[in-house]
Design a protein around this motif. Structure first.
Motif: not given
Length: 134
Positions: A130-134
């Motif tokens: 997944a793409e990073r959340w932060r």
């Protein structure tokens, strides 16, 4: 794993074109010449369907980038058939208008999975990080 055969890309393009033309022919005339009562009952749905028609044009150029649109199409049609269409059909409560919707959605539920490149979808939407959340 990134390679999707050209025939599959062209099949996707044909499907996007079918969606574009089908929705434009179905909803365009009523949107162009509507009554106030029709606009109050169907205006939002008509606008949504014509919006999908316009966005489907992008699938002609970018068939893989627009896969979420086809996944959305498959999702809402499957939900409608399962939650509304089949119960009405089992209870012999389909009106002619609802029966037309039932058949159109059922056709989408049958055809869309045949067109979708499932290996590509699994690889790009489920196996990649997944793409990073932060």
């Amino acid at each position: 794993m990134n390679e999707v055969p050209l025939w599959r890309l062209n099949l996707l393009r044909a499907f996007y074109l079918l969606i574009t033309v089908g929705l434009a022919l179905t909803w365009g005339p009523s949107m162009a010449a509507h009554t106030d009562a029709w606009a109050q009952r169907n205006g939002v749905l008509g606008s949504l369907m014509l919006g999908v028609s316009v966005v489907s044009l992008l699938g002609l150029r970018y068939p893989l980038h627009m896969l979420p649109l086809l996944i959305w199409e498959l999702s809402w049609k499957t939900i409608w058939v399962a939650v509304i269409g089949i119960p009405l059909w089992l209870n012999n409560a389909l009106t002619p208008g609802v029966e037309a919707n039932f058949l159109a959605c059922l056709m989408g539920v049958v055809l869309t999975p045949l067109v979708l490149p499932w290996r590509y979808i699994v690889h790009h939407y489920f196996r990649q990080p997944a793409e990073r959340w932060r």
